[in-house]
Design a protein around this motif. Sequence first.
Motif, PDB file in Angstrom:
ATOM      1  N   GLU A  38       0.968  -1.137  -0.167  1.00 62.46           N
ATOM      2  CA  GLU A  38      -0.120  -0.948   0.158  1.00 62.46           C
ATOM      3  C   GLU A  38       1.242   1.096   0.277  1.00 62.46           C
ATOM      4  N   PRO A  39       0.193   2.100  -0.639  1.00 61.71           N
ATOM      5  CA  PRO A  39       1.296   3.433  -0.352  1.00 61.71           C
ATOM      6  C   PRO A  39       1.191   3.809   1.137  1.00 61.71           C
ATOM      7  N   ALA A  40       2.184   4.510   1.040  1.00 57.89           N
ATOM      8  CA  ALA A  40       2.577   5.177   2.596  1.00 57.89           C
ATOM      9  C   ALA A  40       1.589   5.871   2.927  1.00 57.89           C
ATOM     10  N   ARG A  41       0.901   6.334   4.467  1.00 54.92           N
ATOM     11  CA  ARG A  41       0.232   7.068   4.785  1.00 54.92           C
ATOM     12  C   ARG A  41       0.679   8.245   4.921  1.00 54.92           C
ATOM     13  N   VAL A  42       1.296   8.458   5.184  1.00 52.15           N
ATOM     14  CA  VAL A  42       2.846   9.736   5.110  1.00 52.15           C
ATOM     15  C   VAL A  42       4.317   9.503   4.960  1.00 52.15           C
ATOM     16  N   GLU A  68       7.722  17.015   3.896  1.00 54.31           N
ATOM     17  CA  GLU A  68       6.550  17.613   2.613  1.00 54.31           C
ATOM     18  C   GLU A  68       5.269  16.710   3.407  1.00 54.31           C
ATOM     19  N   GLY A  69       5.145  15.791   3.184  1.00 51.55           N
ATOM     20  CA  GLY A  69       4.190  14.804   3.751  1.00 51.55           C
ATOM     21  C   GLY A  69       3.950  14.555   5.215  1.00 51.55           C
ATOM     22  N   ILE A  70       4.678  14.585   6.006  1.00 46.94           N
ATOM     23  CA  ILE A  70       4.753  15.116   7.433  1.00 46.94           C
ATOM     24  C   ILE A  70       4.144  16.386   7.879  1.00 46.94           C
ATOM     25  N   ALA A  71       3.839  17.437   6.540  1.00 48.84           N
ATOM     26  CA  ALA A  71       3.985  18.858   7.614  1.00 48.84           C
ATOM     27  C   ALA A  71       2.088  18.785   6.543  1.00 48.84           C
ATOM     28  N   ALA A  72       1.826  18.312   5.147  1.00 49.83           N
ATOM     29  CA  ALA A  72       0.268  17.381   4.764  1.00 49.83           C
ATOM     30  C   ALA A  72       0.119  16.600   6.036  1.00 49.83           C
ATOM     31  N   ALA A  73       0.396  15.777   6.719  1.00 47.03           N
ATOM     32  CA  ALA A  73      -0.925  15.318   7.545  1.00 47.03           C
ATOM     33  C   ALA A  73      -0.897  16.082   8.473  1.00 47.03           C
ATOM     34  N   LEU A  74      -0.024  16.998   9.283  1.00 47.82           N
ATOM     35  CA  LEU A  74      -0.464  17.559  10.385  1.00 47.82           C
ATOM     36  C   LEU A  74      -1.642  18.645  10.583  1.00 47.82           C
ATOM     37  N   GLU A 114      20.805  16.684  13.237  1.00 48.48           N
ATOM     38  CA  GLU A 114      19.543  16.334  14.184  1.00 48.48           C
ATOM     39  C   GLU A 114      18.434  15.806  13.221  1.00 48.48           C
ATOM     40  N   ALA A 115      18.286  16.282  12.462  1.00 55.79           N
ATOM     41  CA  ALA A 115      17.279  16.801  11.324  1.00 55.79           C
ATOM     42  C   ALA A 115      16.526  15.659  11.174  1.00 55.79           C
ATOM     43  N   LYS A 116      17.519  14.364  10.879  1.00 59.25           N
ATOM     44  CA  LYS A 116      16.964  12.756  10.519  1.00 59.25           C
ATOM     45  C   LYS A 116      16.322  13.062  12.030  1.00 59.25           C
ATOM     46  N   GLY A 117      16.546  13.328  12.483  1.00 60.09           N
ATOM     47  CA  GLY A 117      15.737  13.124  13.930  1.00 60.09           C
ATOM     48  C   GLY A 117      14.194  13.295  14.349  1.00 60.09           C
ATOM     49  N   LEU A 151      12.133  12.284  11.597  1.00 58.90           N
ATOM     50  CA  LEU A 151      11.316  11.020  12.080  1.00 58.90           C
ATOM     51  C   LEU A 151      10.624  10.427  13.460  1.00 58.90           C
ATOM     52  N   ARG A 152      10.466  11.849  14.500  1.00 57.26           N
ATOM     53  CA  ARG A 152       9.707  11.978  15.787  1.00 57.26           C
ATOM     54  C   ARG A 152       8.538  12.007  15.304  1.00 57.26           C
ATOM     55  N   TRP A 153       8.088  13.623  14.326  1.00 57.82           N
ATOM     56  CA  TRP A 153       7.056  13.603  13.617  1.00 57.82           C
ATOM     57  C   TRP A 153       6.389  13.424  12.614  1.00 57.82           C
ATOM     58  N   TRP A 154       7.840  12.474  11.684  1.00 56.61           N
ATOM     59  CA  TRP A 154       6.721  10.907  11.329  1.00 56.61           C
ATOM     60  C   TRP A 154       5.517  10.186  11.816  1.00 56.61           C
ATOM     61  N   GLY A 155       6.469   9.858  12.894  1.00 58.25           N
ATOM     62  CA  GLY A 155       5.692   8.781  14.435  1.00 58.25           C
ATOM     63  C   GLY A 155       4.068   9.955  14.604  1.00 58.25           C
ATOM     64  N   ARG A 156       4.559  10.264  14.859  1.00 55.28           N
ATOM     65  CA  ARG A 156       3.235  11.415  14.900  1.00 55.28           C
ATOM     66  C   ARG A 156       2.491  11.141  14.303  1.00 55.28           C
ATOM     67  N   ALA A 157       2.593  12.144  12.528  1.00 55.87           N
ATOM     68  CA  ALA A 157       2.069  12.592  12.216  1.00 55.87           C
ATOM     69  C   ALA A 157       0.740  10.674  11.488  1.00 55.87           C
ATOM     70  N   MET A 158       1.725   9.144  11.342  1.00 56.42           N
ATOM     71  CA  MET A 158       1.488   8.438  11.388  1.00 56.42           C
ATOM     72  C   MET A 158       0.334   8.008  12.315  1.00 56.42           C
ATOM     73  N   LEU A 159       0.347   8.543  13.573  1.00 62.59           N
ATOM     74  CA  LEU A 159      -0.481   8.244  14.789  1.00 62.59           C
ATOM     75  C   LEU A 159      -1.868   8.701  14.191  1.00 62.59           C
ATOM     76  N   ASP A 160      -1.245  10.232  13.874  1.00 60.14           N
ATOM     77  CA  ASP A 160      -2.534  11.542  14.251  1.00 60.14           C
ATOM     78  C   ASP A 160      -3.474  10.482  12.710  1.00 60.14           C
ATOM     79  N   THR A 161      -2.931   9.879  11.596  1.00 57.52           N
ATOM     80  CA  THR A 161      -3.451   9.572  11.003  1.00 57.52           C
ATOM     81  C   THR A 161      -4.308   8.560  11.036  1.00 57.52           C
TER      82      THR A 161
END
Length: 96
Positions: A10-14, A19-25, A44-47, A50-60
């Motif tokens: 399945e395509p990634a939800r986020v 850009e993808g993370i921001a769109a999901a928030l 530190e940018a990768k961290g 990753l942290r915000w991607w996890g939040r975006a995944m949970l939120d969606t």
Amino acid sequence: MTAQPIHRHEPARVPRNAEGIAAALTAEARKEFYAELLAAAPEEAKGVLLRWWGRAMLDTDPDRGMRVSAALAGTTTTTSVRDIIERRRAAGLPVE
């Protein structure tokens, strides 16, 4: 004859990019995300992503309510790191 995948892809939800993370928030969370990302040092940018991607995944997540309730009730299934490492080794996957 064609091969069919065992697990349907399945395509990634986020998408795993800013850009993808921001769109999901939400608008408020998006501002926090961009502020944190812009303030992060390059190493530190990768961290931050990753942290915000996890939040975006949970939120969606369509099952978010169920997952949050299970986590709060302490009924979420868990797996030890040892078990995960053993499974990866058995499958011939890296464990670094």
